[in-house]
Design a protein around this motif. Structure first.
Motif, short mmCIF file in Angstrom:
data_model
loop_
_atom_site.label_atom_id
_atom_site.label_comp_id
_atom_site.label_asym_id
_atom_site.label_seq_id
_atom_site.Cartn_x
_atom_site.Cartn_y
_atom_site.Cartn_z
N ILE A 46 0.88 -1.18 0.07
CA ILE A 46 0.04 0.16 -0.14
C ILE A 46 0.86 1.17 -0.04
O ILE A 46 1.58 1.63 0.95
N LYS A 47 1.02 1.93 -1.20
CA LYS A 47 1.62 3.34 -1.17
C LYS A 47 0.84 4.56 -0.59
O LYS A 47 1.46 5.42 -0.34
N ASN A 48 -0.59 4.48 -0.85
CA ASN A 48 -1.35 5.51 -0.54
C ASN A 48 -2.61 5.15 0.25
O ASN A 48 -3.41 4.84 -0.36
N GLU A 49 -2.23 5.12 1.52
CA GLU A 49 -3.49 4.42 2.56
C GLU A 49 -4.82 4.98 2.25
O GLU A 49 -5.79 4.24 2.13
N THR A 50 -5.15 6.28 2.13
CA THR A 50 -6.30 6.84 1.97
C THR A 50 -6.84 6.46 0.25
O THR A 50 -8.14 6.78 0.43
N ALA A 51 -6.15 6.50 -0.17
CA ALA A 51 -6.72 5.84 -1.66
C ALA A 51 -6.77 4.42 -2.13
O ALA A 51 -7.18 4.21 -3.16
N THR A 52 -6.58 3.49 -1.30
CA THR A 52 -6.39 2.34 -1.51
C THR A 52 -7.30 1.68 -0.90
O THR A 52 -7.97 1.82 0.07
N PHE A 53 -8.10 0.56 -1.69
CA PHE A 53 -9.11 -0.35 -1.34
C PHE A 53 -8.93 -1.68 -2.09
O PHE A 53 -7.92 -1.90 -2.81
N PHE A 54 -9.63 -2.73 -1.39
CA PHE A 54 -9.36 -4.12 -1.87
C PHE A 54 -10.74 -4.54 -2.48
O PHE A 54 -11.71 -4.04 -2.11
N ALA A 55 -10.66 -5.45 -3.60
CA ALA A 55 -11.80 -5.82 -4.25
C ALA A 55 -11.23 -7.49 -4.55
O ALA A 55 -10.38 -7.81 -4.77
N SER A 68 -7.84 -14.81 -10.49
CA SER A 68 -8.78 -15.83 -10.50
C SER A 68 -9.98 -15.53 -9.84
O SER A 68 -9.89 -14.77 -9.18
N ASP A 69 -10.95 -16.05 -9.77
CA ASP A 69 -12.12 -16.15 -8.80
C ASP A 69 -11.63 -16.24 -7.64
O ASP A 69 -10.94 -17.39 -7.21
N GLY A 70 -11.87 -15.46 -6.66
CA GLY A 70 -11.82 -15.33 -5.52
C GLY A 70 -10.68 -14.64 -4.81
O GLY A 70 -10.21 -14.45 -3.87
N ASP A 71 -9.69 -14.25 -6.07
CA ASP A 71 -8.53 -13.41 -5.68
C ASP A 71 -8.85 -12.02 -5.19
O ASP A 71 -9.92 -11.64 -5.35
N LEU A 72 -8.07 -11.54 -4.41
CA LEU A 72 -8.06 -10.19 -3.68
C LEU A 72 -7.10 -9.32 -4.45
O LEU A 72 -6.17 -9.53 -4.41
N LEU A 73 -7.54 -8.14 -4.74
CA LEU A 73 -7.19 -6.97 -5.66
C LEU A 73 -6.70 -6.00 -4.84
O LEU A 73 -7.55 -5.50 -3.99
N VAL A 74 -5.60 -5.49 -4.92
CA VAL A 74 -5.15 -4.26 -4.13
C VAL A 74 -5.43 -3.18 -5.47
O VAL A 74 -4.60 -3.20 -6.22
N VAL A 75 -6.25 -2.22 -4.89
CA VAL A 75 -6.44 -0.99 -5.99
C VAL A 75 -6.13 0.37 -5.41
O VAL A 75 -6.39 0.70 -4.21
N ASP A 76 -5.54 0.96 -6.30
CA ASP A 76 -5.19 2.30 -5.82
C ASP A 76 -5.67 3.36 -6.64
O ASP A 76 -5.59 3.60 -8.02
N ARG A 77 -6.65 4.32 -6.05
CA ARG A 77 -7.76 5.06 -6.79
C ARG A 77 -6.62 6.49 -7.08
O ARG A 77 -7.16 7.40 -7.88
N ILE A 128 -16.45 5.02 -15.50
CA ILE A 128 -15.64 5.53 -14.25
C ILE A 128 -14.72 4.57 -14.12
O ILE A 128 -14.98 3.42 -13.73
N ILE A 129 -13.40 5.19 -14.03
CA ILE A 129 -12.24 4.37 -13.69
C ILE A 129 -12.19 4.65 -12.15
O ILE A 129 -11.67 5.56 -11.75
N TRP A 130 -12.41 3.57 -11.31
CA TRP A 130 -12.23 3.50 -9.91
C TRP A 130 -10.70 3.58 -9.28
O TRP A 130 -10.41 4.35 -8.49
N GLY A 131 -9.92 2.89 -10.12
CA GLY A 131 -8.60 2.47 -9.68
C GLY A 131 -7.77 1.78 -10.50
O GLY A 131 -8.36 0.92 -11.24
#
Length: 140
Positions: A46-55, A68-77, A128-131
């Motif tokens: 995580i490089k930017n705490e306030t802009a990071t979420f998981f999906a 793959s199905d069930g994987d967790l993505l780290v997404v930076d907005r 809309i590009i979320w991240g």
């Protein structure tokens, strides 16, 4: 493809054991090679705490990109969408994760599975590009 979202909540860094020189996939190395260093996955992923979420990935349209199905993505907005990046997008109210392709003919959302067609985004569609996806966390 559906995505389930999770907000990143910073509760302080947790350090876990880390083998800095890597782990050999062949003949095991002696135990004295283990240095006992520690690493924080938060600091690494995580490089930017306030802009990071998981999906969480639901589906197989990005399987050839290692998602793959069930994987967790780290997404930076906070990252700029760019040609070739993998992005979490909302198209016409539905979330999806796809590779971005931008060329003189327009914007495309490109799956990484030959069973799926790319999507050309038209002027009358709301995109809309979320991240931008920065890491994929897999269960093995």
């Amino acid at each position: 493809m559906m995505l389930t979202f999770y907000k990143y909540e910073f509760n302080g860094f947790v350090k876990i054991p880390f083998v800095e020189n890597g782990i050999k996939a062949g003949f095991p190395s002696p135990a004295e090679d283990f240095q006992g260093k520690r690493i924080s996955l938060d600091k690494e992923l995580i490089k930017n705490e306030t802009a990071t979420f998981f999906a969480k990935v639901d589906g197989d349209s990005m399987q050839d990109a290692g998602m793959s199905d069930g994987d967790l993505l780290v997404v930076d907005r906070s990252l700029e969408p760019q040609n070739g990046k993998i992005a979490v997008c909302m198209l016409e109210g539905d979330f999806t994760v796809k590779r971005l392709r931008v060329d003189k003919d327009g914007v495309y959302l490109v799956p990484e599975n030959k069973s799926y067609q790319e999507i050309k985004v038209t002027e009358d569609q709301e995109l809309i590009i979320w991240g931008i996806v920065t890491y994929v966390i897999k269960k093995v």
